[in-house]
Design a protein around this motif. Sequence first.
Motif, PDB file in Angstrom:
ATOM      1  N   THR A 435       0.849  -1.190   0.000  1.00  0.00           N
ATOM      2  CA  THR A 435       0.000   0.000   0.000  1.00  0.00           C
ATOM      3  C   THR A 435       0.883   1.237   0.000  1.00  0.00           C
ATOM      4  N   ILE A 436       0.985   1.891  -1.176  1.00  0.00           N
ATOM      5  CA  ILE A 436       1.836   3.064  -1.309  1.00  0.00           C
ATOM      6  C   ILE A 436       1.270   3.963  -2.395  1.00  0.00           C
ATOM      7  N   GLY A 437       1.103   5.233  -2.068  1.00  0.00           N
ATOM      8  CA  GLY A 437       0.633   6.175  -3.071  1.00  0.00           C
ATOM      9  C   GLY A 437      -0.832   5.999  -3.421  1.00  0.00           C
ATOM     10  N   ALA A 438      -1.187   6.538  -4.574  1.00  0.00           N
ATOM     11  CA  ALA A 438      -2.586   6.556  -4.998  1.00  0.00           C
ATOM     12  C   ALA A 438      -3.019   5.199  -5.533  1.00  0.00           C
ATOM     13  N   ASP A 439      -4.250   4.852  -5.270  1.00  0.00           N
ATOM     14  CA  ASP A 439      -4.895   3.674  -5.839  1.00  0.00           C
ATOM     15  C   ASP A 439      -6.266   4.137  -6.316  1.00  0.00           C
ATOM     16  N   PRO A 440      -6.413   4.431  -7.624  1.00  0.00           N
ATOM     17  CA  PRO A 440      -7.667   5.008  -8.124  1.00  0.00           C
ATOM     18  C   PRO A 440      -8.897   4.172  -7.818  1.00  0.00           C
ATOM     19  N   GLU A 441      -8.716   2.871  -7.566  1.00  0.00           N
ATOM     20  CA  GLU A 441      -9.863   2.004  -7.350  1.00  0.00           C
ATOM     21  C   GLU A 441     -10.139   1.733  -5.885  1.00  0.00           C
ATOM     22  N   ASN A 442      -9.332   2.296  -4.981  1.00  0.00           N
ATOM     23  CA  ASN A 442      -9.531   2.052  -3.555  1.00  0.00           C
ATOM     24  C   ASN A 442      -9.124   3.299  -2.775  1.00  0.00           C
ATOM     25  N   ARG A 443     -10.121   4.082  -2.360  1.00  0.00           N
ATOM     26  CA  ARG A 443      -9.850   5.339  -1.667  1.00  0.00           C
ATOM     27  C   ARG A 443      -9.127   5.111  -0.340  1.00  0.00           C
ATOM     28  N   LEU A 444      -9.516   4.038   0.396  1.00  0.00           N
ATOM     29  CA  LEU A 444      -8.889   3.771   1.686  1.00  0.00           C
ATOM     30  C   LEU A 444      -7.408   3.432   1.528  1.00  0.00           C
ATOM     31  N   LYS A 445      -7.096   2.604   0.534  1.00  0.00           N
ATOM     32  CA  LYS A 445      -5.699   2.263   0.307  1.00  0.00           C
ATOM     33  C   LYS A 445      -4.903   3.489  -0.127  1.00  0.00           C
ATOM     34  N   ARG A 581      13.781   7.000   0.373  1.00  0.00           N
ATOM     35  CA  ARG A 581      13.776   7.887  -0.794  1.00  0.00           C
ATOM     36  C   ARG A 581      13.224   7.163  -2.026  1.00  0.00           C
ATOM     37  N   PHE A 582      13.473   5.871  -2.108  1.00  0.00           N
ATOM     38  CA  PHE A 582      12.913   5.072  -3.197  1.00  0.00           C
ATOM     39  C   PHE A 582      11.379   5.197  -3.179  1.00  0.00           C
ATOM     40  N   ALA A 583      10.789   5.043  -1.989  1.00  0.00           N
ATOM     41  CA  ALA A 583       9.329   5.138  -1.877  1.00  0.00           C
ATOM     42  C   ALA A 583       8.830   6.525  -2.256  1.00  0.00           C
ATOM     43  N   ILE A 584       9.573   7.580  -1.846  1.00  0.00           N
ATOM     44  CA  ILE A 584       9.154   8.944  -2.172  1.00  0.00           C
ATOM     45  C   ILE A 584       9.256   9.183  -3.673  1.00  0.00           C
ATOM     46  N   GLY A 585      10.344   8.726  -4.299  1.00  0.00           N
ATOM     47  CA  GLY A 585      10.487   8.877  -5.744  1.00  0.00           C
ATOM     48  C   GLY A 585       9.393   8.145  -6.497  1.00  0.00           C
ATOM     49  N   TYR A 586       9.066   6.945  -6.032  1.00  0.00           N
ATOM     50  CA  TYR A 586       7.975   6.182  -6.651  1.00  0.00           C
ATOM     51  C   TYR A 586       6.667   6.952  -6.534  1.00  0.00           C
ATOM     52  N   TYR A 587       6.410   7.500  -5.349  1.00  0.00           N
ATOM     53  CA  TYR A 587       5.167   8.249  -5.112  1.00  0.00           C
ATOM     54  C   TYR A 587       5.079   9.458  -6.036  1.00  0.00           C
ATOM     55  N   HIS A 588       6.160  10.244  -6.089  1.00  0.00           N
ATOM     56  CA  HIS A 588       6.139  11.449  -6.916  1.00  0.00           C
ATOM     57  C   HIS A 588       5.935  11.120  -8.391  1.00  0.00           C
ATOM     58  N   GLN A 589       6.666  10.143  -8.892  1.00  0.00           N
ATOM     59  CA  GLN A 589       6.569   9.803 -10.312  1.00  0.00           C
ATOM     60  C   GLN A 589       5.193   9.241 -10.652  1.00  0.00           C
TER      61      GLN A 589
END
Length: 607
Positions: A435-445, A581-589
Amino acid sequence: MILAALNRLYDRLSAEDAVPTFGYSVENISFALVIGRDGTPIEFVDLRRAEGNKRRPRPMRVPTNPEISRTSGIYANPLWDKTSYTLGRSAKSSSRTADEHSAFVARQDELFADNEDDALASFLRFLHAWTPERLEHVHGYDEVILDSNIVFRCDGQRAYVHDTPAAQSIWQAVLEQESQTMAQCLVTGEVGPVAAGHPRIRGVEGAQSSGAAIVSFNSSAYLSYGLGDAQTAALSKPAVFAYATALNHLLRRGDDNHHRLRIGDTTTVFWAEARDADAAKEAELLFADVNEPPTDAQETRRAFDRLSRVAEGRPLDVIDPGLDPDTQLYVLGLAPNAARLSIRFWCVDRLEDILGRYRMHWQDLALDPPAWRGATGPALWRLINTLAPSRDGKTKREDVPEHLAGETMRAVLTGRAYPQALLTQTIMRFRNDGTIGADPENRLKSSVGRLRVALVKAVLQRQIRLASSQNSNTEVPVSLDRQSTHSGYLLGRLFAELENAQRTALGRVNASIKDRYFGSASATPASVFPVLVRNAQHHLSNIRKGDKPGLAGHIEAEIGKIIDGLGDDFPKHLKIQDQGRFAIGYYHQREARFTKKPEEPADAANA
């Protein structure tokens, strides 16, 4: 210092008539038994309050011995108690019930036999004539009465027996006549009778429901001041009663209590000292809103305006003229520890300084796109709950690692470094449930994932700031930073684009590269990325053959730019900070794909 501050709080609450006086406590009372002047039981009156579909006991001030906490022994309260004591009946079959009732009768005779008050005399006549078998024949009886606390009232009178002037006078005399050892109180500095025991503290989540001790000694080696085995420390009876009463008041349950927070396994209470009681209440209300904004629509509008000013760093008297800049705020974190309570943290500071550290905390958490909505940062309990395993996007606070909540709260209050375990635990959650970043199909996640990334960013950003090592390559970016050369950040961005290529080519799959490789890619990049990059070429080839050839070129160009920044070889290992930082870079991209940018082709924005 904790006990002294609680004593001062008791003085304020006592002046407001919000807490009982010495020799009394607030207990949950469910029923009153009305008795005639001849002692005949007439009827039960339900005192419980309706809360939704349930009925809850009514808090009531009743006489208690502040030095005695009933646990496994038998001790009867004056003029009130649970039904096994007062009526000799319990829902549980036990030979102890008869002993408890006998103790109750004997205790009332001892206290009130030598008096001529009509109400007390009627009460004693009732006790001497009563037999437990008569209970079902009393009007208003219901099985729900069993084991609840009950009080007594004489027919035709409004006051309960324990509230009559005669009963109060007798009880006060009893408290004054008990044997006393005199000593100088460690809290007040005054010479007075030393308390033989300390009341139990109730309301701490996870502790015993009957309460737990915050001050106790269980070995003669810890007895001091030559007070003997009866006393535990040189604390006077009034001081002990005051601190325990004030703390129990802060810990009470109910929607009207805004002094109590639950963060992980830590129950937190707070209060303020200011120029006057009104200024203290305003400070407490503001701090409550900072930690848990209200849900009522009208209150939310008021709180939003004040919290927006807090986030902007406005002075207290600008935020609200009723606030005093010199207000002292006290924050106490308690956690269960067998029959005792642990002090997880204790913070004393000016309200303005503590609010400044909250602003620093929100700035450390800040991400673009935002990880939360609102004028300030998310409630700390919500952040901490994301460290629990995620099941269908939901987490349970019971699964949050012990100690982590208290250590994180202490870091927020003091401005010190967040616990390193906060970063480690969050990275582990990324690996285990993805569970990381946006999931368009699951608002809670999406919510859980974004807050986890914010936590990682906060830990790293604070480490850098406290180490005074900020430069262009160590700062943790708030939003997508295409100029960053940090290998962990670049690898996270690359992983997000490789996932984008797979999703664009294949659509939704049972197990994406994020599901299968996120943990290993962030920990040992050299063992995973060469394979993922080769597979991406197949995905890009399929995209070109479809209806989005321009998008394939955009993704390929983005992958190429990121790889060029990494150099010739993928790192063999990433330390835990670089995995963050890997997780943050993944989130931003990844988040950037859901925001249309002017320089990007339309296909890229809609991928």
